[in-house]
Design a protein around this motif. Sequence first.
Motif, PDB file in Angstrom:
ATOM      1  N   VAL C  63       0.757  -1.162  -0.083  1.00 56.32           N
ATOM      2  CA  VAL C  63      -0.154  -0.109   0.128  1.00 56.32           C
ATOM      3  C   VAL C  63       0.934   1.097   0.059  1.00 56.32           C
ATOM      4  O   VAL C  63       0.496   2.088  -0.909  1.00 56.32           O
ATOM      5  CB  VAL C  63      -0.941   0.100   1.331  1.00 56.32           C
ATOM      6  CG1 VAL C  63      -1.728   1.338   1.111  1.00 56.32           C
ATOM      7  CG2 VAL C  63      -1.740  -1.034   1.044  1.00 56.32           C
ATOM      8  N   LYS C  64       1.944   1.135   0.735  1.00 54.94           N
ATOM      9  CA  LYS C  64       2.926   2.494   0.860  1.00 54.94           C
ATOM     10  C   LYS C  64       3.595   2.760  -0.648  1.00 54.94           C
ATOM     11  O   LYS C  64       3.441   3.765  -1.031  1.00 54.94           O
ATOM     12  CB  LYS C  64       4.090   1.868   1.982  1.00 54.94           C
ATOM     13  CG  LYS C  64       4.807   3.026   2.187  1.00 54.94           C
ATOM     14  CD  LYS C  64       5.449   3.177   3.525  1.00 54.94           C
ATOM     15  CE  LYS C  64       6.859   2.762   3.725  1.00 54.94           C
ATOM     16  NZ  LYS C  64       7.209   2.953   5.205  1.00 54.94           N
ATOM     17  N   TRP C  65       3.898   1.616  -1.412  1.00 57.82           N
ATOM     18  CA  TRP C  65       4.364   1.806  -2.528  1.00 57.82           C
ATOM     19  C   TRP C  65       3.469   2.408  -3.444  1.00 57.82           C
ATOM     20  O   TRP C  65       3.996   3.174  -4.382  1.00 57.82           O
ATOM     21  CB  TRP C  65       4.884   0.299  -3.228  1.00 57.82           C
ATOM     22  CG  TRP C  65       6.086  -0.238  -2.285  1.00 57.82           C
ATOM     23  CD1 TRP C  65       6.574   0.206  -1.129  1.00 57.82           C
ATOM     24  CD2 TRP C  65       6.436  -1.569  -2.659  1.00 57.82           C
ATOM     25  NE1 TRP C  65       7.621  -0.596  -0.882  1.00 57.82           N
ATOM     26  CE2 TRP C  65       7.633  -2.025  -1.524  1.00 57.82           C
ATOM     27  CE3 TRP C  65       6.242  -2.470  -3.496  1.00 57.82           C
ATOM     28  CZ2 TRP C  65       8.130  -3.047  -1.726  1.00 57.82           C
ATOM     29  CZ3 TRP C  65       7.017  -3.584  -3.335  1.00 57.82           C
ATOM     30  CH2 TRP C  65       8.107  -3.818  -2.668  1.00 57.82           C
ATOM     31  N   ALA C  81      18.257   1.227   7.927  1.00 53.54           N
ATOM     32  CA  ALA C  81      19.167   0.062   8.634  1.00 53.54           C
ATOM     33  C   ALA C  81      19.827   0.866   9.686  1.00 53.54           C
ATOM     34  O   ALA C  81      20.835   0.886  10.160  1.00 53.54           O
ATOM     35  CB  ALA C  81      20.243  -0.288   7.572  1.00 53.54           C
ATOM     36  N   ASP C  82      18.976   1.734  10.197  1.00 54.47           N
ATOM     37  CA  ASP C  82      19.438   2.547  11.285  1.00 54.47           C
ATOM     38  C   ASP C  82      19.398   1.823  12.753  1.00 54.47           C
ATOM     39  O   ASP C  82      19.902   2.367  13.747  1.00 54.47           O
ATOM     40  CB  ASP C  82      18.760   3.989  11.217  1.00 54.47           C
ATOM     41  CG  ASP C  82      19.586   4.977  12.351  1.00 54.47           C
ATOM     42  OD1 ASP C  82      20.702   5.139  12.102  1.00 54.47           O
ATOM     43  OD2 ASP C  82      18.955   5.700  13.199  1.00 54.47           O
ATOM     44  N   GLU C  83      18.580   0.924  12.782  1.00 58.13           N
ATOM     45  CA  GLU C  83      18.338  -0.065  13.810  1.00 58.13           C
ATOM     46  C   GLU C  83      19.044   0.769  15.141  1.00 58.13           C
ATOM     47  O   GLU C  83      20.224   0.259  15.531  1.00 58.13           O
ATOM     48  CB  GLU C  83      18.965  -1.354  13.724  1.00 58.13           C
ATOM     49  CG  GLU C  83      18.897  -2.277  14.811  1.00 58.13           C
ATOM     50  CD  GLU C  83      18.741  -3.920  14.406  1.00 58.13           C
ATOM     51  OE1 GLU C  83      19.827  -4.391  13.950  1.00 58.13           O
ATOM     52  OE2 GLU C  83      17.384  -4.263  14.271  1.00 58.13           O
ATOM     53  N   ASN C 207      11.766   1.721   3.468  1.00 60.30           N
ATOM     54  CA  ASN C 207      11.449   0.524   4.215  1.00 60.30           C
ATOM     55  C   ASN C 207      12.654   0.046   5.301  1.00 60.30           C
ATOM     56  O   ASN C 207      13.762   0.206   4.812  1.00 60.30           O
ATOM     57  CB  ASN C 207      11.192  -0.644   3.156  1.00 60.30           C
ATOM     58  CG  ASN C 207       9.668  -0.515   2.729  1.00 60.30           C
ATOM     59  OD1 ASN C 207       9.249  -0.494   1.413  1.00 60.30           O
ATOM     60  ND2 ASN C 207       8.682  -0.533   3.571  1.00 60.30           N
ATOM     61  N   ASN C 208      12.111  -0.773   6.038  1.00 56.43           N
ATOM     62  CA  ASN C 208      13.012  -1.379   6.961  1.00 56.43           C
ATOM     63  C   ASN C 208      13.817  -2.537   6.017  1.00 56.43           C
ATOM     64  O   ASN C 208      13.534  -3.281   5.404  1.00 56.43           O
ATOM     65  CB  ASN C 208      12.083  -1.770   8.329  1.00 56.43           C
ATOM     66  CG  ASN C 208      12.958  -2.686   9.065  1.00 56.43           C
ATOM     67  OD1 ASN C 208      12.908  -4.067   9.047  1.00 56.43           O
ATOM     68  ND2 ASN C 208      14.121  -1.964   9.734  1.00 56.43           N
ATOM     69  N   VAL C 209      14.984  -2.812   6.738  1.00 57.89           N
ATOM     70  CA  VAL C 209      15.836  -3.888   6.205  1.00 57.89           C
ATOM     71  C   VAL C 209      15.114  -5.336   6.197  1.00 57.89           C
ATOM     72  O   VAL C 209      14.896  -6.194   5.189  1.00 57.89           O
ATOM     73  CB  VAL C 209      17.149  -4.121   7.225  1.00 57.89           C
ATOM     74  CG1 VAL C 209      17.778  -5.458   7.014  1.00 57.89           C
ATOM     75  CG2 VAL C 209      17.934  -3.031   6.896  1.00 57.89           C
TER      76      VAL C 209
HETATM   77  C1  LIG Z   1      11.689   7.741  16.656  1.00 58.01           C
HETATM   78  C2  LIG Z   1      11.578   6.502  15.701  1.00 58.01           C
HETATM   79  C3  LIG Z   1      12.688   5.749  15.312  1.00 58.01           C
HETATM   80  C4  LIG Z   1      12.598   4.767  14.701  1.00 58.01           C
HETATM   81  N1  LIG Z   1      13.397   4.124  14.255  1.00 58.01           N
HETATM   82  C5  LIG Z   1      13.730   3.035  13.303  1.00 58.01           C
HETATM   83  C6  LIG Z   1      14.676   2.149  13.037  1.00 58.01           C
HETATM   84  O1  LIG Z   1      15.796   2.392  13.735  1.00 58.01           O
HETATM   85  N2  LIG Z   1      14.719   1.377  12.048  1.00 58.01           N
HETATM   86  C7  LIG Z   1      13.424   1.478  11.289  1.00 58.01           C
HETATM   87  O2  LIG Z   1      13.507   0.446  10.322  1.00 58.01           O
HETATM   88  N3  LIG Z   1      12.429   2.199  11.388  1.00 58.01           N
HETATM   89  C8  LIG Z   1      12.319   3.080  12.570  1.00 58.01           C
HETATM   90  N4  LIG Z   1      11.239   3.789  12.543  1.00 58.01           N
HETATM   91  C9  LIG Z   1      10.223   3.681  11.804  1.00 58.01           C
HETATM   92  C10 LIG Z   1      10.448   4.422  10.531  1.00 58.01           C
HETATM   93  O3  LIG Z   1      10.140   5.929  10.912  1.00 58.01           O
HETATM   94  C11 LIG Z   1       9.545   3.964   9.624  1.00 58.01           C
HETATM   95  O4  LIG Z   1       8.258   3.764   9.672  1.00 58.01           O
HETATM   96  C12 LIG Z   1      10.232   2.532   8.711  1.00 58.01           C
HETATM   97  O5  LIG Z   1      11.505   2.973   8.338  1.00 58.01           O
HETATM   98  C13 LIG Z   1       9.430   2.197   7.530  1.00 58.01           C
HETATM   99  O6  LIG Z   1       9.645   0.988   7.182  1.00 58.01           O
HETATM  100  P1  LIG Z   1       8.595  -0.209   7.104  1.00 58.01           P
HETATM  101  O7  LIG Z   1       7.491   0.238   6.609  1.00 58.01           O
HETATM  102  O8  LIG Z   1       9.406  -1.159   6.237  1.00 58.01           O
HETATM  103  O9  LIG Z   1       8.679  -0.563   8.597  1.00 58.01           O
HETATM  104  C14 LIG Z   1      11.529   4.763  13.668  1.00 58.01           C
HETATM  105  C15 LIG Z   1      10.411   5.527  13.831  1.00 58.01           C
HETATM  106  C16 LIG Z   1      10.584   6.575  14.979  1.00 58.01           C
HETATM  107  C17 LIG Z   1       9.335   7.628  15.087  1.00 58.01           C
END
Ligand SMILES: Cc1cc2nc3c(=O)[nH]c(=O)nc-3n(C[C@H](O)[C@H](O)[C@H](O)COP(=O)(O)O)c2cc1C
Lengths: 166, 844, 418
Positions: C63-65, C81-83, C207-209
């Motif tokens: 949906v996001k895409w 990949a900021d994990e 997107n997340n890893v």
């Molecule tokens: C404060 C905060 C920290 C976040 N840290 C991460 C993170 O480290 N890694 C991550 O994938 N998403 C993190 N998110 C969520 C991202 O904003 C985002 O929703 C996500 O990267 C979207 O990818 P996805 O739809 O694949 O989950 C964080 C959100 C907030 C509000």
Amino acid sequence: MLQDNHATEIAQILERYPQASKRAAVMPLLFLAQREVGFISRDAINEIAGLLDLDPTDVGSLIGYYTLFYDKPGGKYRIQICTDLPCALRGAEKFSHEVCEMLNIQVGETTEDGFFTLEEVMCLAACDRAPLFQVQGKGGIQYHENMTLESTTAFIESIREQDANE
Amino acid sequence: MSSSQVKLMIDGNTLEAPRGMLLVDAALRAGIDVPVFCYHPKMEPVGMCRMCLVEIGRPSRDRQSGEFLLDENDQPIINFGPNLETACTTRIDEGWVVYINSERALEGQKQIVEFLLTSHPLDCPVCDKGGECPLQDLTMLHGPGISRFSFHDKMNSLKRVALGELIILDRERCIQCARCIRFQEEIVDDPVIEFSNRGRSLEIVTFSEPGFDSYFSGNTTDICPVGALTTSDFRFGSRPWELNAAASICPHCPVGCNIILNTRREVKMGGSEIVKRVLPRQNEMINEIWICDKGRFAYSYAMDSERLSQPMIRVGGELEETSWDNALKVAAEGLKQSGANLLGLAGGRASNEDLYNFKQLIQGLDGVSMLNDFMAGGKQNQQIGLGPGSNLGDLGVGDAIVVIASDLLEEAPIWWLRVKQAAERGAKLIVANARFTKLEKYSAHTVRYSFGDAPETVLGMLHYVTGDSSLNKYAKVDGQEESARIIKEATNAVLFMGSEGSDSESSKRLVQACGSLLAATEHIGKANNGLIPVWLKNNTQGAWDMGLTPPEKHLAEEFRDRTALYLMACDPFGDNPEMLQELPQDAFVIVQELFHTPSVDRADVVFPAQSFIERDGTLTSGERVVQLFYPAVSPHGESLPDWKILARIGALLGVAMESTSAAGVMNRIAEDIEDYGEIHYRELMNREDQWPPVGGKQIYFGGTAYENSQGIGIRLSSRAQRGEAYEPVWKESPKKPKGEGIRIVPIVKLYDQGTTVLPSLLLAQRIGQPELVIGQEDADRLLLQNGAQVEVQWNGTAHQFPVAIDNDIPEGIVLLPRNRQLGLEMPMACNLTPVKPTSKEKGE
Amino acid sequence: MSELILFRHLDIPDINDLDVYLANGGFKGLREIVGKKSPQEVVDIVKASGLRGRGGAGFPTGVKWSFLTPDVFPRYVVINADESEPGAFKDREIMERNPYQLLEGIAICCYAAQAQTAYIYCRGEFWDLAKELDEKIAELKDRGFLGKKLFGEKFDLEIYIHVGAGAYICGEETALLESLEGKLGMPRLRPPFPAAEGLFAKPTVVNNVETLANLPPIITRGADWFRSIGTEKSSGTKIFSLSGHIAKPGNYELPLGTSFRELIYDNGNGIPNGNAIKAILPAGASAPLLPASEEILDTGMDYESVSKAGSQLGSASIIVMDETVDISWVAYKTTKFFNHESCGKCTPCREGTYWMFNVMQHIKNGEGTFDDLATLNSVAESIVGKCLCALGDFSTMALTSGIEYFQEDFNAHLREKV
Ligand SMILES: Cc1cc2nc3c(=O)[nH]c(=O)nc-3n(C[C@H](O)[C@H](O)[C@H](O)COP(=O)(O)O)c2cc1C
Ligand code: SF4
Ligand code: FES
């Protein structure tokens, strides 16, 4: 000058971003500068600003915002122990305390020989291997996981030795 | 109701506003104030302070039809979200129900105020903003009586951080709204301040050299909603409520920014009134709510102790102070005896009233009067001008702006700003110059010609517009054809014409070419179309309008054989000491001045004139807007306004002039000069509501800019607008002399070493020593490196400067900032010789 | 144990070798779509799979895409990949041990989004890992899995690593984009969302890893297969990072909906030293803690059930705490974290995190009074729902839930106001 020693690397970094958005290269270039001397000097700020057509303010202000950048020299190696909640549940705070005693410094301080600065940091994404620390020194950042006081002592000695041989 | 208007309800009031308008603005239109800190009507909303939290209800719609869903009473069903929303970032839509002062919304606003106060110092009693601070006002409105936040936890930060020598930051007072940062980046594109650190440690830093390096820095102190940013001249200088406010017009450049002079009696000054600070006064047509730092900081000359305070006459070779009566008598006698061949020379800094009386007097004595300038264009401006109802702020998509032969940022900073913004709104900007200027960054097209070729460049564009084949020899540089097309196709076009690289002859040709281009593309005689000359002085246009024009020949020739010289607001002997040789030794010289200039040294009679802060008068801007300035402080010594001095001499010599008031002189002008027929002080005082409303009672926009209650000025009509046809004329270019060697071209720097800037202690560090800008080829040929000293000779005089190498400068050209005492008004041939460093310097 | 979709290295330890990856079906997914399916078809498959974002918010990926502004190019894909969530360490393991599956997933995402450039924003601490990934990307380019005219079709693709420099907020997607653009990593005002104006103001997918690592098997095995794993609304497996007071901490890949009990006791071997479990933080420091009860232990770990139980699944960083833990100290640690990590851009988060941390510090030092609990709750209330991004809300969660469930832990440190 970064350009004297790292011209190809700089070119490679710049290649990754659209020409009109080359400001994106600022963090990689800051890392490059920091790798040279362990912190980011005023000259490096100006040079990077020049490379990216930025005001030095747009470069220098990043240093205080991001915890991995330093504007002042510290120890040759920065030992950064994670004491965030998950690690702390596994004894990281005590571990940090012990390492401090071993090095005879407080958190945030540098050993007399200028080798090690000890810092406590937030989660390093290795919570299952606590206690752990990362070491920021020449060349980048390395993780040292599942550490004990003994293995830490050994590590510290090996660094001192290695450096003496260099 | 048109579809672009929507109906909504705010706090029970139903109102209509354009769809998509920000909720804060729509509310304010309806007279409802939403408290804000980070929002500023001149900048993009960022929604970061969260002060403007309100309740927003949106009507439910049927998924399929998009129609509103109705409840049992046939009323739309309104959905309120779970959270309060920021009014500063939300764009309104049909049928909304908004609560700004509901219990829930107020609770949210209170919480934000409480947060802002946790670490904010309670130093209102000594804070510069105290009394005009929105945080203080909102605290009074919402703030809790006692803080729940422990005093000991307060964040302590530095109270005095000099971002530069002009702007001081109090880190404790900063509420991190980023208005200042955003102003620097968004509005003026000098991103020299930024946040660093984060969280509660977020703080403003600068890494520029010099600190806070921007011509517009002072504006940040106005828009800072708290007392965090102050100017170093005003800091701890006074409480706002002790200040009187006089409306004035900035005297430094032809933009004519509306300003306020805040004054106060000062013990240190023996109880006399002095100007404590200069602030912008809102005029959306002219300067909006901004002024440049020169306008803000270079005012101290008017209060300088070196000012002339007493009339003087020459007795036995020395100047001696004397009474007005005596000085006037001596002057009148002198003129009677030696005035057979009188030259009157006035400067473009004098007011219209002064210049008018000057012209009357000199004419009445059968003398010749001239304007001490060389740039042409005043006449064309009267013919073409800028149409009625023009506002640079209206230019945008579909319009064109041409800037030729001017470094607008240095010459007229607020025009630069407004042109930049028009380009950002979508106007096509064409920058034509012989070198790079910062304005090029925003241009759709740049045209680069050789120094001195500005007229030909415009004629080349004209060729593409008209197809006139006799002009095709001028179509030779890149961008002419495209520029011509843009100008031709533009709905509106405005052309700024400067004098960089021009001499008096080529300046004439340039303005003729520009006028022809505007005429050929039909950009004359209507709103937002026409010509704006970028004059070197603030009232040069007024001088032309009063009938004073630059000398036809070189000034030196005009001085020869004169028996008497009358100088007003100009310093030809200071500008060029060589001129002393040109004026006959026995010529009788009268000078009306503020300072003891080199011209005063040559005077037989000296009259101390009043500066713009001590008197009233009018100025006519480059856009041909006549504006009124008011007296702010009592006169210095025995000084008198120029128009009055002239009238008193006239009285002694039988030349009748208005001598009672400046307004009276303007009445004469109105009778005498067609274009000024409608101009009277009463009309000049008219005010008009300004949008956005700034500096008034609204908490909506705090800050220290002033409302304009003293008059927004009158735009003069042009002949074109009155239906007179403009006859395009242009002259063929003369053959260029060949093999001239190096030419030295004077350029304008905002902070020059002029009489009005030098006394400013604040700007002293920014003025610096003039450098000679030289291209790489010439530098290589002469073996010069950056900073090396060169001797430059022109016109038989020699000067030394350090050089600054600029790749952009072509071979055979060097640039030098305009300055007094150089005798370099127009480009001329020069000789360069490197100065050998002394052996000591070499050793270093 | 259920099938491993993401942690294939547990079955095939050398899968981080390209040839091993290829030998085990690697890049089959990508080959199946490039030039053979339209981008829209790929979006539809992912939509049908029910894959939800693994970064925390659980937003449906397909949906996001589909929100990408049509017809605006170039577009970008940015991999988060900021994990940095305390207790999260799953993306790191994927990148370290099963990197090609991620890289293939990125390529699939780029194809679907019609983007030619992807940036992996990797937290700066993963310095060595970033270097390795860089080498792997170069290798893929050499071997024709990246670069111009991929598989001879009209599809160009470059992947770059971009290293962050230590800021939790840069995990928030708009802050991440700011940071990637070379600015202070502060969240942007939304709208516009990244799909409309993202990186360099172009339409962007973030997107997340872990999310993207799911794509190759979804393509090769189909949406229905993926849907068959997990719960109805939370399909697929999830990597649960298990940390804290646990005998066998680590990452566990399990179907969504697996109970806390199964994770903690069957996989993590329970609580050490025979201690009793006291509380669970299911989403690192960022969601309310759950007091351990039989009922909670039996709750399924999927987005809906955890939310119903009063918390959030988030990134599924399960921090377990046993009876020895003082919850007021836990709150002290989380407020310390958020005080350190608030970017400072918006008032409630900047001031509120600082305030809560200061009060918690007093409480920890025995200087707190009973009034402090009311103050903490009201400060938290002043933050929630009023910030520019979710970090503000996050900062209050462990604290207020801690006070709610374990007030006696706080009381033990408090005294009457004098
Ligand atoms: C404060 C905060 C920290 C976040 N840290 C991460 C993170 O480290 N890694 C991550 O994938 N998403 C993190 N998110 C969520 C991202 O904003 C985002 O929703 C996500 O990267 C979207 O990818 P996805 O739809 O694949 O989950 C964080 C959100 C907030 C509000
Ligand atoms: S100095 Fe003033 S304008 Fe700038 S961020 Fe602070 S409060 Fe806002
Ligand atoms: S603004 Fe900092 S967390 Fe939202």
